[in-house]
Design a protein around this motif. Sequence first.
Motif, PDB file in Angstrom:
ATOM      1  N   THR A  69       0.713  -1.163  -0.023  1.00 35.88           N
ATOM      2  CA  THR A  69       0.024  -0.159   0.079  1.00 35.88           C
ATOM      3  C   THR A  69       0.832   1.198  -0.043  1.00 35.88           C
ATOM      4  OG1 THR A  69      -1.781   1.158   1.158  1.00 35.88           O
ATOM      5  CG2 THR A  69      -0.031   0.203   2.621  1.00 35.88           C
ATOM      6  N   SER A  70       0.246   2.471   0.139  1.00 35.95           N
ATOM      7  CA  SER A  70       1.087   3.603   0.176  1.00 35.95           C
ATOM      8  C   SER A  70       0.484   4.567   1.172  1.00 35.95           C
ATOM      9  CB  SER A  70       1.081   4.439  -1.287  1.00 35.95           C
ATOM     10  OG  SER A  70      -0.436   4.832  -1.465  1.00 35.95           O
ATOM     11  N   PRO A  71       0.988   5.617   1.636  1.00 32.99           N
ATOM     12  CA  PRO A  71       0.435   6.520   2.657  1.00 32.99           C
ATOM     13  C   PRO A  71      -0.801   7.262   2.036  1.00 32.99           C
ATOM     14  CG  PRO A  71       2.776   6.660   2.566  1.00 32.99           C
ATOM     15  CD  PRO A  71       2.482   5.840   1.346  1.00 32.99           C
ATOM     16  N   GLY A  72      -0.874   7.479   0.796  1.00 27.91           N
ATOM     17  CA  GLY A  72      -2.177   8.040   0.455  1.00 27.91           C
ATOM     18  C   GLY A  72      -3.232   7.144   0.452  1.00 27.91           C
ATOM     19  N   GLN A  73      -3.157   6.111   0.070  1.00 30.28           N
ATOM     20  CA  GLN A  73      -4.241   4.924  -0.029  1.00 30.28           C
ATOM     21  C   GLN A  73      -4.814   4.739   1.544  1.00 30.28           C
ATOM     22  OE1 GLN A  73      -2.394   1.515  -1.674  1.00 30.28           O
ATOM     23  NE2 GLN A  73      -3.097   2.153  -3.708  1.00 30.28           N
ATOM     24  N   VAL A  74      -3.811   4.636   2.602  1.00 28.08           N
ATOM     25  CA  VAL A  74      -3.989   4.643   3.919  1.00 28.08           C
ATOM     26  C   VAL A  74      -4.859   5.780   4.428  1.00 28.08           C
ATOM     27  CG1 VAL A  74      -3.235   4.335   6.261  1.00 28.08           C
ATOM     28  CG2 VAL A  74      -2.099   3.267   4.497  1.00 28.08           C
ATOM     29  N   TRP A  75      -4.482   6.946   3.863  1.00 34.20           N
ATOM     30  CA  TRP A  75      -5.057   8.324   4.292  1.00 34.20           C
ATOM     31  C   TRP A  75      -6.633   8.202   3.776  1.00 34.20           C
ATOM     32  CZ3 TRP A  75      -4.416  11.564   7.865  1.00 34.20           C
ATOM     33  CH2 TRP A  75      -5.223  12.920   7.740  1.00 34.20           C
ATOM     34  N   ASP A  76      -6.638   7.760   2.412  1.00 29.62           N
ATOM     35  CA  ASP A  76      -8.126   7.752   1.881  1.00 29.62           C
ATOM     36  C   ASP A  76      -8.994   6.846   2.587  1.00 29.62           C
ATOM     37  OD1 ASP A  76      -7.346   9.725  -0.098  1.00 29.62           O
ATOM     38  OD2 ASP A  76      -6.796   8.000  -1.524  1.00 29.62           O
ATOM     39  N   GLN A  77      -8.507   5.420   2.960  1.00 36.71           N
ATOM     40  CA  GLN A  77      -9.343   4.563   3.804  1.00 36.71           C
ATOM     41  C   GLN A  77      -9.558   5.421   4.872  1.00 36.71           C
ATOM     42  OE1 GLN A  77      -6.598   1.169   3.544  1.00 36.71           O
ATOM     43  NE2 GLN A  77      -7.144   0.588   1.596  1.00 36.71           N
ATOM     44  N   LEU A  78      -8.737   6.006   5.813  1.00 41.01           N
ATOM     45  CA  LEU A  78      -9.118   6.646   6.996  1.00 41.01           C
ATOM     46  C   LEU A  78     -10.062   7.358   6.799  1.00 41.01           C
ATOM     47  CD1 LEU A  78      -5.679   6.970   8.802  1.00 41.01           C
ATOM     48  CD2 LEU A  78      -7.516   5.545   9.425  1.00 41.01           C
ATOM     49  N   MET A  79     -10.346   8.277   5.617  1.00 41.92           N
ATOM     50  CA  MET A  79     -11.254   9.426   5.556  1.00 41.92           C
ATOM     51  C   MET A  79     -12.483   8.640   5.432  1.00 41.92           C
ATOM     52  SD  MET A  79     -10.201  12.270   6.189  1.00 41.92           S
ATOM     53  CE  MET A  79      -8.904  11.778   7.524  1.00 41.92           C
ATOM     54  N   GLN A  80     -12.608   7.483   4.558  1.00 36.98           N
ATOM     55  CA  GLN A  80     -13.711   6.744   4.346  1.00 36.98           C
ATOM     56  C   GLN A  80     -14.214   6.356   5.519  1.00 36.98           C
ATOM     57  OE1 GLN A  80     -12.861   3.662   1.461  1.00 36.98           O
ATOM     58  NE2 GLN A  80     -12.616   5.108  -0.201  1.00 36.98           N
ATOM     59  N   VAL A  81     -13.483   5.886   6.532  1.00 37.42           N
ATOM     60  CA  VAL A  81     -13.829   5.455   7.749  1.00 37.42           C
ATOM     61  C   VAL A  81     -14.530   6.427   8.723  1.00 37.42           C
ATOM     62  CG1 VAL A  81     -13.193   4.303  10.048  1.00 37.42           C
ATOM     63  CG2 VAL A  81     -12.508   3.350   7.817  1.00 37.42           C
ATOM     64  N   LYS A  82     -14.008   7.661   8.514  1.00 30.71           N
ATOM     65  CA  LYS A  82     -14.387   8.815   9.288  1.00 30.71           C
ATOM     66  C   LYS A  82     -15.853   9.142   8.794  1.00 30.71           C
ATOM     67  CE  LYS A  82     -13.507  13.685   9.903  1.00 30.71           C
ATOM     68  NZ  LYS A  82     -12.810  14.675   9.359  1.00 30.71           N
ATOM     69  N   ALA A  83     -16.036   9.330   7.443  1.00 33.27           N
ATOM     70  CA  ALA A  83     -17.295   9.546   6.824  1.00 33.27           C
ATOM     71  C   ALA A  83     -18.311   8.602   7.274  1.00 33.27           C
ATOM     72  CB  ALA A  83     -17.052   9.711   5.121  1.00 33.27           C
ATOM     73  N   MET A  84     -18.023   7.097   7.206  1.00 34.12           N
ATOM     74  CA  MET A  84     -18.961   6.270   7.494  1.00 34.12           C
ATOM     75  C   MET A  84     -19.334   6.202   9.004  1.00 34.12           C
ATOM     76  SD  MET A  84     -17.296   2.909   5.684  1.00 34.12           S
ATOM     77  CE  MET A  84     -18.378   1.687   6.696  1.00 34.12           C
ATOM     78  N   MET A  85     -18.514   6.773   9.843  1.00 35.12           N
ATOM     79  CA  MET A  85     -18.648   6.912  11.505  1.00 35.12           C
ATOM     80  C   MET A  85     -19.647   8.135  11.414  1.00 35.12           C
ATOM     81  SD  MET A  85     -17.482   4.529  12.870  1.00 35.12           S
ATOM     82  CE  MET A  85     -17.133   4.840  14.412  1.00 35.12           C
ATOM     83  N   GLU A  86     -19.230   9.386  10.698  1.00 38.83           N
ATOM     84  CA  GLU A  86     -20.380  10.399  10.761  1.00 38.83           C
ATOM     85  C   GLU A  86     -21.685  10.202  10.159  1.00 38.83           C
ATOM     86  OE1 GLU A  86     -17.969  13.293   8.862  1.00 38.83           O
ATOM     87  OE2 GLU A  86     -16.859  13.851  10.291  1.00 38.83           O
ATOM     88  N   LYS A  87     -21.867   9.386   9.257  1.00 40.13           N
ATOM     89  CA  LYS A  87     -23.215   8.964   8.900  1.00 40.13           C
ATOM     90  C   LYS A  87     -24.107   8.180  10.019  1.00 40.13           C
ATOM     91  CE  LYS A  87     -22.535   8.843   3.901  1.00 40.13           C
ATOM     92  NZ  LYS A  87     -22.056   8.009   2.849  1.00 40.13           N
ATOM     93  N   ARG A  88     -23.166   7.479  10.528  1.00 38.40           N
ATOM     94  CA  ARG A  88     -23.873   6.609  11.661  1.00 38.40           C
ATOM     95  C   ARG A  88     -24.319   7.667  12.862  1.00 38.40           C
ATOM     96  NH1 ARG A  88     -20.324   1.577  13.805  1.00 38.40           N
ATOM     97  NH2 ARG A  88     -22.230   0.266  13.572  1.00 38.40           N
ATOM     98  N   ALA A  89     -23.638   8.458  13.084  1.00 32.19           N
ATOM     99  CA  ALA A  89     -24.083   9.585  14.280  1.00 32.19           C
ATOM    100  C   ALA A  89     -25.042  10.300  14.046  1.00 32.19           C
ATOM    101  CB  ALA A  89     -22.940  10.185  14.798  1.00 32.19           C
TER     102      ALA A  89
END
Length: 89
Positions: A69-89
């Motif tokens: 992987t690369s740091p950019g991909q890891v960052w994108d995945q973290l932002m996706q997880v953050k967006a999913m967590m915000e939708k739940r709340a």
Amino acid sequence: MNSELHESPLTPVARTAPPPPQKLTRREERRRRRRSRRRGEELLAWVLVPIICLGIYWGITAGFDFLGTSPGQVWDQLMQVKAMMEKRA
């Protein structure tokens, strides 16, 4: 050539022994040791800090390469997880 100089033979000069150096006090000896130790630590820091930073960088890069992987991909995945967590709340 130098016949008009009329030089006489050299006379030996009496050599006097230099006075023995004064013995340093314990406080002055400690100050000198401390100064030399600080210089040594400063030189060591100028050498070791860049080596440590490069080692950390190379370690992180090797870790990402090992995981494929690369740091950019890891960052994108973290932002996706953050967006999913915000939708739940």
